[in-house]
Design a protein around this motif. Structure first.
Motif, short mmCIF file in Angstrom:
data_model
loop_
_atom_site.label_atom_id
_atom_site.label_comp_id
_atom_site.label_asym_id
_atom_site.label_seq_id
_atom_site.Cartn_x
_atom_site.Cartn_y
_atom_site.Cartn_z
N GLU A 174 -30.53 5.87 4.93
CA GLU A 174 -30.48 4.99 6.08
C GLU A 174 -31.40 5.47 7.20
N HIS A 175 -31.72 4.53 8.11
CA HIS A 175 -32.52 4.86 9.29
C HIS A 175 -31.74 5.83 10.18
N LEU A 176 -32.45 6.62 10.95
CA LEU A 176 -31.80 7.51 11.91
C LEU A 176 -31.29 6.72 13.10
N THR A 177 -30.22 7.20 13.68
CA THR A 177 -29.75 6.65 14.95
C THR A 177 -30.49 7.38 16.06
N LEU A 178 -30.41 6.85 17.27
CA LEU A 178 -31.04 7.51 18.41
C LEU A 178 -30.41 8.88 18.65
N THR A 179 -29.12 9.01 18.42
CA THR A 179 -28.44 10.31 18.59
C THR A 179 -28.98 11.32 17.58
N GLN A 180 -29.14 10.90 16.33
CA GLN A 180 -29.70 11.81 15.32
C GLN A 180 -31.12 12.21 15.68
N ARG B 287 -32.28 15.99 16.32
CA ARG B 287 -33.40 16.47 15.51
C ARG B 287 -34.52 17.01 16.40
N PHE B 288 -34.85 16.28 17.45
CA PHE B 288 -35.92 16.67 18.36
C PHE B 288 -35.60 17.98 19.08
N ILE B 289 -34.41 18.08 19.63
CA ILE B 289 -34.03 19.28 20.39
C ILE B 289 -33.95 20.50 19.48
N VAL B 290 -33.31 20.36 18.33
CA VAL B 290 -33.18 21.50 17.42
C VAL B 290 -34.53 21.88 16.81
N ARG C 258 -37.46 3.72 13.94
CA ARG C 258 -38.04 2.43 13.56
C ARG C 258 -38.26 2.34 12.06
N ASN C 259 -39.11 3.22 11.52
CA ASN C 259 -39.40 3.16 10.08
C ASN C 259 -39.28 4.52 9.39
N GLY C 260 -38.79 5.52 10.11
CA GLY C 260 -38.58 6.83 9.50
C GLY C 260 -39.84 7.65 9.32
N GLN C 261 -40.96 7.16 9.83
CA GLN C 261 -42.22 7.87 9.64
C GLN C 261 -43.03 7.93 10.92
N THR C 262 -43.41 9.14 11.30
CA THR C 262 -44.40 9.28 12.36
C THR C 262 -45.76 9.02 11.72
N ILE D 208 -41.71 11.88 27.15
CA ILE D 208 -42.70 11.09 26.40
C ILE D 208 -42.83 11.61 24.98
N THR D 209 -42.78 12.92 24.80
CA THR D 209 -42.85 13.49 23.45
C THR D 209 -41.63 13.06 22.64
N PHE D 210 -40.45 13.12 23.25
CA PHE D 210 -39.26 12.65 22.55
C PHE D 210 -39.38 11.18 22.20
N CYS D 211 -39.83 10.37 23.14
CA CYS D 211 -39.96 8.92 22.88
C CYS D 211 -40.92 8.65 21.73
N PHE D 212 -42.00 9.41 21.64
CA PHE D 212 -42.95 9.25 20.53
C PHE D 212 -42.24 9.46 19.19
N PHE D 213 -41.56 10.58 19.06
CA PHE D 213 -40.89 10.88 17.79
C PHE D 213 -39.70 9.94 17.54
N ALA D 214 -38.89 9.70 18.55
CA ALA D 214 -37.71 8.85 18.38
C ALA D 214 -38.10 7.43 17.98
N PHE D 215 -39.16 6.92 18.57
CA PHE D 215 -39.61 5.57 18.23
C PHE D 215 -39.92 5.46 16.73
N PHE D 216 -40.71 6.38 16.24
CA PHE D 216 -41.10 6.32 14.83
C PHE D 216 -39.95 6.67 13.89
N TRP D 217 -39.16 7.68 14.23
CA TRP D 217 -38.06 8.09 13.36
C TRP D 217 -37.01 7.00 13.23
#
Length: 155
Positions: free
Chosen positions: A94-100, A104-107, A74-78, A63-72
């Motif tokens: 450019e917008h981040l990909t889901l892989t990026q 980003r989240f793990i590192v 979608r519009n690059g901003q949490t 859920i924490t990853f989904c929170f950050f990934a959604f915003f990153w």
């Protein structure tokens, strides 16, 4: 194919480490609130007992990853980044990909482990990049303040 943001890279500047840490604090408070809500539901489902299973901890992680990934992605901003006028993007704007977002989240989590050294790296890196920026090939930029004309159009 990645989507470009409407602003070009020369219209924005690299975000200061202090603003980035401020946005991180805002986002941390939101994530803790999410964890509390999930914890209340988990305790209720578990008949009033604390939830300590690996499944519960995995759920919090996802859920924490989904929170950050959604915003990153979608519009690059949490929400914290929005408050500080920051945006995460590729160096090409450019917008981040889901892989990026995943890298980003793990590192970012790994960056906290050695006494926050991965985050402190921003203060010593010429481009003000933390470990997770370098690993995911992303950067955090500070967006310009809206002009008076832009504010008048919105009103």
């Amino acid at each position: 194919m990645q989507r470009r943001f409407p602003e070009t890279f020369d219209q924005v500047k690299t975000a200061s480490p202090f603003k980035r840490l401020g946005a991180l604090l805002y986002d941390f408070m939101i994530v803790v609130a999410l964890w509390m809500i999930i914890g209340f539901v988990a305790v209720a489902i578990n008949h009033g007992q604390a939830q300590t299973s690996p499944l519960f901890h995995s759920l919090l992680f996802i859920i924490t990853f989904c929170f950050f990934a959604f915003f990153w992605t979608r519009n690059g901003q949490t929400l914290g980044m929005l408050a500080w006028r920051l945006r995460v993007q590729t160096p090409e704007g450019e917008h981040l990909t889901l892989t990026q977002a995943l890298i980003r989240f793990i590192v970012a989590g790994i960056s906290i482990a050695p006494a926050g050294l991965g985050y402190l790296w921003m203060f010593f890196n010429k481009e003000k990049m933390a470990w997770h920026d370098l690993a995911s090939k992303t950067c955090v930029v500070e967006l310009p303040k809206p002009s008076k004309k832009t504010k008048a159009k919105k009103a």
